[in-house]
Scaffold this active site. Structure first.
Site, short mmCIF file in Angstrom:
data_model
loop_
_atom_site.label_atom_id
_atom_site.label_comp_id
_atom_site.label_asym_id
_atom_site.label_seq_id
_atom_site.Cartn_x
_atom_site.Cartn_y
_atom_site.Cartn_z
N SER A 85 0.51 -20.18 -58.63
CA SER A 85 0.47 -19.69 -57.24
C SER A 85 1.72 -18.94 -56.83
O SER A 85 1.82 -18.49 -55.69
CB SER A 85 0.32 -20.88 -56.28
OG SER A 85 -0.80 -21.63 -56.62
N THR A 187 2.24 -22.78 -53.71
CA THR A 187 3.11 -21.91 -52.93
C THR A 187 4.28 -22.72 -52.41
O THR A 187 4.09 -23.79 -51.84
CB THR A 187 2.36 -21.35 -51.71
OG1 THR A 187 1.41 -20.41 -52.18
CG2 THR A 187 3.29 -20.67 -50.72
N THR A 205 5.17 -16.74 -52.88
CA THR A 205 3.81 -17.00 -53.35
C THR A 205 3.20 -15.78 -54.03
O THR A 205 3.63 -14.65 -53.78
CB THR A 205 2.90 -17.40 -52.15
OG1 THR A 205 1.65 -17.84 -52.64
CG2 THR A 205 2.68 -16.24 -51.22
N ARG A 215 -4.22 -7.61 -49.95
CA ARG A 215 -4.18 -8.72 -48.99
C ARG A 215 -2.78 -9.34 -48.95
O ARG A 215 -2.15 -9.57 -49.96
CB ARG A 215 -5.21 -9.78 -49.40
CG ARG A 215 -5.29 -10.99 -48.47
CD ARG A 215 -4.46 -12.16 -48.98
NE ARG A 215 -4.66 -13.37 -48.19
CZ ARG A 215 -3.92 -14.48 -48.33
NH1 ARG A 215 -2.95 -14.52 -49.20
NH2 ARG A 215 -4.15 -15.53 -47.59
N VAL A 216 -2.31 -9.58 -47.74
CA VAL A 216 -1.04 -10.27 -47.53
C VAL A 216 -1.32 -11.51 -46.69
O VAL A 216 -2.07 -11.45 -45.70
CB VAL A 216 -0.02 -9.34 -46.80
CG1 VAL A 216 1.22 -10.11 -46.40
CG2 VAL A 216 0.34 -8.16 -47.69
N GLY A 217 -0.75 -12.62 -47.09
CA GLY A 217 -0.98 -13.87 -46.36
C GLY A 217 0.12 -14.17 -45.37
O GLY A 217 0.84 -13.27 -44.90
N ASP A 218 0.26 -15.43 -45.06
CA ASP A 218 1.26 -15.87 -44.08
C ASP A 218 2.66 -15.99 -44.66
O ASP A 218 3.65 -15.89 -43.94
CB ASP A 218 0.86 -17.26 -43.55
CG ASP A 218 0.80 -18.28 -44.67
OD1 ASP A 218 0.24 -17.96 -45.75
OD2 ASP A 218 1.31 -19.40 -44.51
N THR A 238 2.12 -24.02 -46.38
CA THR A 238 1.27 -23.60 -47.49
C THR A 238 -0.18 -23.75 -47.03
O THR A 238 -0.45 -24.46 -46.06
CB THR A 238 1.55 -24.48 -48.71
OG1 THR A 238 0.71 -24.06 -49.79
CG2 THR A 238 1.28 -25.95 -48.43
N GLY A 239 -1.06 -23.09 -47.73
CA GLY A 239 -2.47 -23.21 -47.39
C GLY A 239 -3.09 -21.88 -47.05
O GLY A 239 -2.52 -20.82 -47.37
N GLY A 241 -3.57 -18.78 -45.61
CA GLY A 241 -2.66 -17.98 -44.81
C GLY A 241 -3.28 -17.38 -43.57
O GLY A 241 -2.61 -17.23 -42.54
N1 ASP Z 1 -0.26 -19.46 -47.87
C1 ASP Z 1 -0.58 -18.73 -49.08
C2 ASP Z 1 -1.35 -17.51 -48.72
O1 ASP Z 1 -2.26 -17.59 -47.90
C3 ASP Z 1 -1.36 -19.50 -50.08
C4 ASP Z 1 -0.92 -20.90 -50.36
O2 ASP Z 1 -0.04 -21.43 -49.73
O3 ASP Z 1 -1.50 -21.51 -51.22
O4 ASP Z 1 -1.11 -16.49 -49.29
#
Ligand code: ASP
Length: 327
Positions: A85, A187, A205, A215-218, A238-239, A241
């Site tokens: 990750s 992450t 991450t 794609r860009v996450g949080d 984490t999680g 995003g």
């Molecule tokens: N937060 C991360 C994202 O959405 C993924 C993760 O934490 O597992 O890119």
């Protein structure tokens, strides 16, 4: 793995007991002198990233700066090919490209971030260079890659055989279901307070496995995947995003601590916010926060069970299971 019960005893109620009588705290951004003068340095990271907290502790125990500590910690999973990750070995997007997101924030409120960056392992260190060497906060994509190369970072293939095989397998069905598999997501969000009570944080991450290209996450977004306010504390997460981006989760945790909440309670507020706003999405999605405050207290909380975290304090490196909204 510690049981949830022992987590509650060891961490939340332990912290509660250590500070009892001050748990209510006044609503002010200035904290009272710490109840436990040995509560710092302290470092906390999402998931069982004990190798990362250990690397951070090496910096902290010698009186080093929290910013150096969180960077050193975040670099550990970035370099680990078995961590699917983060960084090298991260699962690619649906087109087979490993693209990285990272950010960092220091005790002065300075911040740097890279998003959608390819071919450079240590995204967190590039984010730090963005913070320290440019007038910007976020540099993205090819611009981030070029900046990293100019800064002397080596260009490397981040796609390991293991990650390629997982991608080939995924392509057989190409099922694009943005479900966070909490077992596979490592992450790292890492926040620390050093001996001089300087607070910093980092987050890095490869994002959601098999995401859409671009794609860009949080994780690289200040206020979402990470937030630091040296007067108050810091939070990271984490999680999924998308849920964190829409609720600005880490910022919310810090703002709740600013009002006087214990980090544990503040993390619970941010999780509750996500659950209240997105009751359908959260059924299959995980989000977990970690937080520390200026007193060196820490907390963690998630939507679903299964979120654990590492905390290094008073010379002890622990992996603890976070409390969760659903059991
Ligand atoms: N937060 C991360 C994202 O959405 C993924 C993760 O934490 O597992 O890119």
């Amino acid at each position: 793995m510690k049981s949830r019960r022992s987590f509650i005893q060891n961490s939340f109620w332990g912290a509660f007991a250590a500070t009892s009588g001050q748990f209510w705290e006044r609503t002010t951004k200035h904290f009272e002198p710490a109840a436990d003068p040995e509560a710092w340095p302290v470092v906390i990271a999402t998931w069982d990233n004990r190798k990362a907290t250990s690397a951070a502790w090496e910096v902290l125990k010698n009186g080093g700066r929290s910013l150096d500590a969180v960077e050193a910690g975040a670099r550990v999973p970035e370099a680990d090919p078995n961590d699917t990750s983060v960084g090298y070995g991260g699962f690619p997007d649906r087109d087979g490209n490993v693209t990285l997101d990272a950010c960092i924030m220091d005790e002065f409120g300075n911040a740097g971030s890279v998003t959608f960056m390819q071919d450079i392992i240590h995204a967190v260190s590039v984010a730090r260079r963005v913070m320290e060497k440019t007038p910007h906060v976020i540099i993205s994509g090819e611009g981030a890659r070029r900046f990293a190369i100019e800064e002397g970072f080596p260009v490397e293939n981040l796609l390991t055989d293991k990650a390629r095989e997982a991608w080939e397998k995924w392509k057989l069905t190409s099922q694009y279901k943005p479900v966070i598999n909490i077992e596979r997501h490592d992450t790292i969000g890492i926040v620390a307070m050093d001996a001089a009570r300087r607070i910093a944080g980092a987050c890095t991450t490869s994002g959601m496995a098999f995401k859409m290209h671009g794609r860009v996450g949080d994780s690289p977004v200040i206020g979402a995947g990470l937030f630091v306010d040296n007067e108050v504390g810091a939070a990271a997460c984490t999680g999924l995003g998308e849920l964190v981006l829409k609720t600005l989760g880490s910022f919310l945790v810090v703002e709740e601590m600013r009002k006087g909440k214990h980090p544990q309670k503040a993390a619970e507020v941010a999780i509750k916010r996500i659950i209240d706003k997105y009751p359908e999405a959260i059924k299959e999605a995980q989000v977990g926060f970690v937080a520390i405050d200026k007193k060196g207290r820490y907390g963690a909380y998630s939507i679903h069970p299964g979120f654990n975290y590492a905390v290094y304090q008073k010379g002890v490196n622990l992996m603890l299971e976070a409390g969760s909204h659903f059991s």
